[in-house]
Design a protein around this motif. Structure first.
Motif, mmCIF file in Angstrom:
data_model
loop_
_atom_site.group_PDB
_atom_site.id
_atom_site.type_symbol
_atom_site.label_atom_id
_atom_site.label_comp_id
_atom_site.label_asym_id
_atom_site.label_seq_id
_atom_site.Cartn_x
_atom_site.Cartn_y
_atom_site.Cartn_z
ATOM 1 N N ILE A 8 -55.756 27.893 62.327
ATOM 2 C CA ILE A 8 -57.136 27.633 61.928
ATOM 3 C C ILE A 8 -57.510 28.490 60.719
ATOM 4 C CG2 ILE A 8 -59.562 27.702 62.652
ATOM 5 C CD1 ILE A 8 -58.620 27.230 65.501
ATOM 6 N N PHE A 9 -57.903 27.817 59.648
ATOM 7 C CA PHE A 9 -58.382 28.514 58.451
ATOM 8 C C PHE A 9 -59.807 28.037 58.204
ATOM 9 C CE2 PHE A 9 -53.789 28.105 58.141
ATOM 10 C CZ PHE A 9 -53.409 29.416 57.904
ATOM 11 N N GLY A 10 -60.761 28.871 58.507
ATOM 12 C CA GLY A 10 -62.159 28.455 58.376
ATOM 13 C C GLY A 10 -62.418 27.275 59.284
ATOM 14 N N HIS A 11 -62.833 26.146 58.666
ATOM 15 C CA HIS A 11 -63.100 24.948 59.478
ATOM 16 C C HIS A 11 -61.910 24.006 59.508
ATOM 17 C CE1 HIS A 11 -67.196 26.031 60.181
ATOM 18 N NE2 HIS A 11 -67.393 26.229 58.884
ATOM 19 N N THR A 12 -60.821 24.420 58.863
ATOM 20 C CA THR A 12 -59.668 23.516 58.767
ATOM 21 C C THR A 12 -58.617 23.837 59.827
ATOM 22 O OG1 THR A 12 -60.067 23.548 56.405
ATOM 23 C CG2 THR A 12 -58.009 22.549 57.134
ATOM 24 N N LYS A 13 -58.170 22.769 60.507
ATOM 25 C CA LYS A 13 -57.134 22.935 61.527
ATOM 26 C C LYS A 13 -55.829 22.349 61.015
ATOM 27 C CE LYS A 13 -59.885 22.721 65.720
ATOM 28 N NZ LYS A 13 -60.212 21.942 66.894
ATOM 29 N N ILE A 14 -54.736 23.071 61.199
ATOM 30 C CA ILE A 14 -53.435 22.487 60.862
ATOM 31 C C ILE A 14 -52.607 22.453 62.144
ATOM 32 C CG2 ILE A 14 -51.386 22.626 59.411
ATOM 33 C CD1 ILE A 14 -52.954 24.099 57.349
ATOM 34 N N TYR A 15 -52.204 21.233 62.544
ATOM 35 C CA TYR A 15 -51.474 21.072 63.793
ATOM 36 C C TYR A 15 -50.014 21.502 63.640
ATOM 37 C CZ TYR A 15 -55.537 18.649 65.528
ATOM 38 O OH TYR A 15 -56.810 18.365 65.933
ATOM 39 N N THR A 63 -51.521 35.607 62.157
ATOM 40 C CA THR A 63 -51.867 36.940 62.655
ATOM 41 C C THR A 63 -53.250 37.396 62.187
ATOM 42 O OG1 THR A 63 -50.640 37.804 60.773
ATOM 43 C CG2 THR A 63 -49.504 37.795 62.880
ATOM 44 N N GLY A 64 -53.868 36.592 61.334
ATOM 45 C CA GLY A 64 -55.200 36.953 60.850
ATOM 46 C C GLY A 64 -55.847 35.727 60.242
ATOM 47 N N ALA A 65 -57.114 35.868 59.861
ATOM 48 C CA ALA A 65 -57.841 34.726 59.305
ATOM 49 C C ALA A 65 -57.124 34.139 58.097
ATOM 50 C CB ALA A 65 -59.246 35.171 58.922
ATOM 51 N N LYS A 66 -56.451 35.001 57.346
ATOM 52 C CA LYS A 66 -55.706 34.523 56.184
ATOM 53 C C LYS A 66 -54.334 35.173 56.130
ATOM 54 C CE LYS A 66 -58.894 32.251 53.389
ATOM 55 N NZ LYS A 66 -58.963 31.569 52.132
ATOM 56 N N ALA A 67 -53.666 35.246 57.261
ATOM 57 C CA ALA A 67 -52.348 35.881 57.287
ATOM 58 C C ALA A 67 -51.395 35.152 58.230
ATOM 59 C CB ALA A 67 -52.495 37.334 57.732
ATOM 60 N N LEU A 68 -50.191 34.926 57.727
ATOM 61 C CA LEU A 68 -49.153 34.313 58.550
ATOM 62 C C LEU A 68 -47.940 35.234 58.577
ATOM 63 C CD1 LEU A 68 -49.094 30.616 57.233
ATOM 64 C CD2 LEU A 68 -50.114 31.446 59.353
ATOM 65 N N GLU A 69 -47.341 35.348 59.757
ATOM 66 C CA GLU A 69 -46.070 36.055 59.823
ATOM 67 C C GLU A 69 -44.982 35.015 60.048
ATOM 68 O OE1 GLU A 69 -45.741 39.865 61.899
ATOM 69 O OE2 GLU A 69 -44.088 38.977 63.032
ATOM 70 N N VAL A 70 -43.956 35.065 59.207
ATOM 71 C CA VAL A 70 -42.866 34.088 59.322
ATOM 72 C C VAL A 70 -41.616 34.838 59.757
ATOM 73 C CG1 VAL A 70 -41.573 32.289 58.140
ATOM 74 C CG2 VAL A 70 -43.923 32.789 57.437
ATOM 75 N N GLN A 71 -41.177 34.544 60.981
ATOM 76 C CA GLN A 71 -39.969 35.203 61.492
ATOM 77 C C GLN A 71 -38.796 34.240 61.350
ATOM 78 O OE1 GLN A 71 -41.018 35.958 65.583
ATOM 79 N NE2 GLN A 71 -42.450 37.593 65.051
ATOM 80 N N ILE A 72 -37.723 34.729 60.746
ATOM 81 C CA ILE A 72 -36.566 33.848 60.522
ATOM 82 C C ILE A 72 -35.299 34.525 61.049
ATOM 83 C CG2 ILE A 72 -35.244 32.570 58.807
ATOM 84 C CD1 ILE A 72 -37.567 32.759 56.897
ATOM 85 N N ASP A 73 -34.593 33.800 61.912
ATOM 86 C CA ASP A 73 -33.272 34.248 62.353
ATOM 87 C C ASP A 73 -32.277 33.495 61.497
ATOM 88 O OD1 ASP A 73 -32.652 36.129 64.157
ATOM 89 O OD2 ASP A 73 -33.025 34.901 65.933
ATOM 90 N N CYS A 74 -31.737 34.121 60.467
ATOM 91 C CA CYS A 74 -31.015 33.285 59.493
ATOM 92 C C CYS A 74 -29.531 33.120 59.790
ATOM 93 C CB CYS A 74 -31.256 33.765 58.071
ATOM 94 S SG CYS A 74 -30.904 35.478 57.860
ATOM 95 N N GLY A 75 -28.965 33.945 60.698
ATOM 96 C CA GLY A 75 -27.546 33.770 61.033
ATOM 97 C C GLY A 75 -26.673 33.842 59.793
ATOM 98 N N GLN A 76 -25.919 32.792 59.551
ATOM 99 C CA GLN A 76 -25.008 32.760 58.404
ATOM 100 C C GLN A 76 -25.737 32.447 57.094
ATOM 101 O OE1 GLN A 76 -21.753 33.524 58.953
ATOM 102 N NE2 GLN A 76 -22.307 33.690 61.126
#
Ligand SMILES: [Zn+2]
Length: 429
Positions: free
Chosen positions: A335-342, A365-378
């Protein structure tokens, strides 16, 4: 033996009723069973009995409830006189000992942690177990002639609910997903299942090991349940196993739906009445009344899953409602303000830039923050994170959302045995 006879009885009832090609016949069936449920079950519930006026339950006056209220009123709702404290103690003990034969007065007690991590308790009688099993056998598992089907069932807890069926036709083997994956894979190799049923994140682990030849099995059917199965993961599973990937929509509150042979998810409306709280034109929260239950009535219970209705009729011909997609839980929506992203939309965009790779989590993680966790393997972390960046920023731009900070992590945080949520919103508010 009596239990198996009950399964056969319920199985025959389901087969005899057929697939309800006529909606009016389905609604009549629902009404008949709702009335019987009210008279035979709700009258025994301290919580619901007072809503009976002049010998009749007024459905409109029954309260709509959430999981929290359901658990709060556990003692009054259940019809077996079981106390929450006593049931919780027993369920926690069996969870610890991994010995899942917990029963009180013949009623199975189970513990569930939903994707939210909140604990729920469920009660199931023997008759309800027989009904559940008959429904799974008739809707989900494709029968094979003249061969016993070996079913590998990956679960976090081996409740009696699941472990009860051994017969000439089926052999269930339970895999405890708290065990290390290496142990599970060698057990799986030895078992050589015809059917593998597990949550998508576990199926993806098995598929990855199939690709590297560490696991060599050739199941005839794959069943996904307990987490949302994203299109890209479904395609990867299909390309690995080359067999149909069936989906079961099952939660603590019951067995809610299944995918037919045309791949459409249908809700089990012949057991559950589904009311809809609309969010958008074609998206709703289901409010369920399960008229097949007796030990712990589930009445006007609001789930926080978001379902999207399938607009076109399914070629299988059933009048049970078709679901285009389970869009995820309410708290998986960013949710960013009034916008929802499914979540489903994000997963699809990531799939476009990252091919078969899927081991990631995106957490708001916040109103304007995303944490992107990546398990990249090879794979190369730099390249992958650049691709993620491109896909996410592009999507945000389309929604005119700017100034979102993306923070990349080298590892996906996953608790063993818990459900994996690819996309979620943490509670920073
Ligand atoms: Zn269908």
């Amino acid at each position: 033996m009596l239990f198996k006879l009950k399964i056969v009885y319920h199985w025959l009832c389901i087969k005899w009723r057929g697939s309800f090609s006529d909606r009016t016949a389905l609604e009549q069936h629902q009404q008949k069973h709702l009335d019987a449920f009210a008279n035979e079950v709700l009258t025994k519930s301290r919580f619901y009995a007072p809503y009976r006026v002049n010998g009749k339950f007024l459905w409109e006056s029954l309260p709509q409830i959430t999981k929290a209220e359901f658990m709060e009123n556990f003692d009054a709702i259940n019809t077996c006189g079981i106390k929450k404290e006593e049931a919780m103690k027993l369920a926690l003990e069996s969870e610890k000992s991994r010995d899942f034969k917990s029963e009180i007065n013949g009623i199975t007690v189970g513990l569930s942690t939903g994707t939210s991590g909140k604990r729920g308790l469920f009660l199931v009688s023997e008759n309800e177990r027989a009904k559940w099993t008959a429904l799974v056998l008739s809707r989900v598992i494709r029968p094979q002639l003249f061969r016993k089907q070996k079913i590998a069932f990956f679960l976090r807890a081996n409740s009696n609910l699941y472990a009860s069926v051994q017969s000439a036709l089926f052999e269930f083997h339970y895999f405890d997903i708290f065990k290390p994956i290496e142990t599970l894979l060698s057990e799986l190799n030895a078992f050589k299942p015809d059917v593998v049923a597990a949550q998508p994140s576990v199926l993806m682990d098995i598929a990855a090991e199939m690709k590297s030849k560490k696991v060599q099995i050739s199941p005839k059917q794959i069943i996904s349940f307990a987490e949302v199965l994203h299109e890209s993961d479904k395609a990867f599973l299909f390309s690995t196993f080359a067999v149909p990937i069936g989906e079961v929509y099952q939660c603590t509150e019951g067995f809610l739906g299944y995918s037919c042979k045309f791949g459409t998810m249908h809700l089990n409306e012949d057991f559950i009445k589904v009311d809809k709280e609309w969010i958008e034109q074609d998206k709703f929260y289901p409010i369920i009344t399960d008229f097949s239950r007796s030990s712990q009535p589930v009445v006007k219970y609001k789930l926080n899953d978001i379902l999207q209705v399938k607009e076109s009729p399914c070629p299988c011909g059933t009048s049970l409602i078709g679901i285009e997609k389970i869009l995820g839980r309410d708290d998986d929506v960013l949710i960013f303000g009034h916008t929802k992203i499914y979540p489903d939309l994000i997963a699809r965009r990531i799939a476009l830039v990252c091919d078969e790779f899927s081991n990631y989590s995106i957490i708001q993680t916040g109103a304007k923050a995303l944490e992107v966790q990546i398990d990249c393997g090879q794979n190369d972390f730099e390249t992958l994170s650049k691709n993620f960046d491109q896909a996410i920023i592009e999507l945000l731009n389309e929604f005119v959302i700017t100034g979102v900070k993306l923070n990349y992590k080298h590892q996906v945080m996953r608790n063993p045995g818990s459900k994996h949520r690819k996309i979620m919103r943490s509670t920073w508010e």
